[in-house]
Design an enzyme around this catalytic site. Structure first.
Site: not given
Length: 239
Positions: A43, A57, A62-63, A65, A109
């Site tokens: 992501d 971002r 959300d993926t 880590e 970001r």
């Protein structure tokens, strides 16, 4: 003099000018073609923006880590990263789109929606079970309903992060749930055939296929390797 000041302010408002220190929030649904210089994870990427390399971002997703300072590499993180890279590298054109809220997060970001040849990258990651809907901060919610529909498809199909019970949560990804599901869900027909048993004395013992006590043992856990069993606190039945 007072009339002149009021006239100047009116002209600034009408011309769309902003005063120093205000936040440029965009507010349009227009897309801008960009060059992606690096895929950090599922992501997060780096692009050339305003003539400099900038970390971006993905909004609303959300993926798992791959290199988090606290979580390290989470299950399915590398797969999500690779799928993100594929979608970007296979595209003839990658575009970004801003929402109406702040353009930067607390880590400086850039925040954006991404498109590969006109198709939403976020939506594809959600549909394929590589991402969950998360970090919903109004007013940056333009596609939250569409994203939730895509997420629901992956949930119903039980693919990717939804294949393992309680792995994807409202707070992030639970690696312990993933690993436990992997062990508990192992079929004895595959390679994970080591039986972990806890006897009446509370001793944790693992039994290898072919050992005298193997067939008569009812396992509490299955293991793929002896090292995995020892790491879980079990000792060999031959000891």
């Amino acid at each position: 003099m007072k009339s002149f000041v009021l006239l100047l302010i009116s002209l600034l408002v009408l011309s769309g000018c902003t005063f120093p220190g205000t936040t440029d929030t965009g507010g349009t649904a227009g897309r801008t073609a960009v060059e992606v210089t690096d895929v950090i994870d599922g992501d997060t990427v780096k692009i050339i923006y305003d003539a400099k390399e900038t970390t971006v971002r993905y909004l609303l997703v959300d993926t798992p880590e791959t290199n988090h300072p606290r979580f390290g590499e989470q299950p399915l993180g590398p797969q999500a990263t690779e799928r993100n890279r594929e979608l970007i590298e296979q595209a003839k054109q990658v575009e970004i789109e801003f929402d109406v809220g702040d353009r930067f997060d607390d880590y400086d970001r850039l925040l954006a929606y991404f498109y590969a040849d006109g198709e939403s990258i976020q939506e594809q990651l959600l549909e394929e079970g590589f991402a969950r809907v998360a970090y919903i901060f109004p007013p940056n919610t333009r596609y939250v309903d569409e994203f939730r529909d895509a997420e629901a498809e992956a949930k119903d199909a039980e693919i990717g992060i939804w294949e393992f019970e309680d792995y994807s949560t409202d707070r992030g990804f639970n690696a312990n749930a993933y690993e436990q599901t992997e062990v508990d869900g192992t079929d004895t027909a595959d390679d994970c055939r080591i039986k972990g048993n806890i006897n009446r004395s509370g001793n944790k013992i693992y039994h290898m296929p072919g050992s005298p006590s193997y067939e008569g043992t009812n396992p509490e856990q299955w293991f793929c390797t002896e090292q995995q069993a020892r790491d879980a606190g079990f000792r060999s039945s031959g000891q």
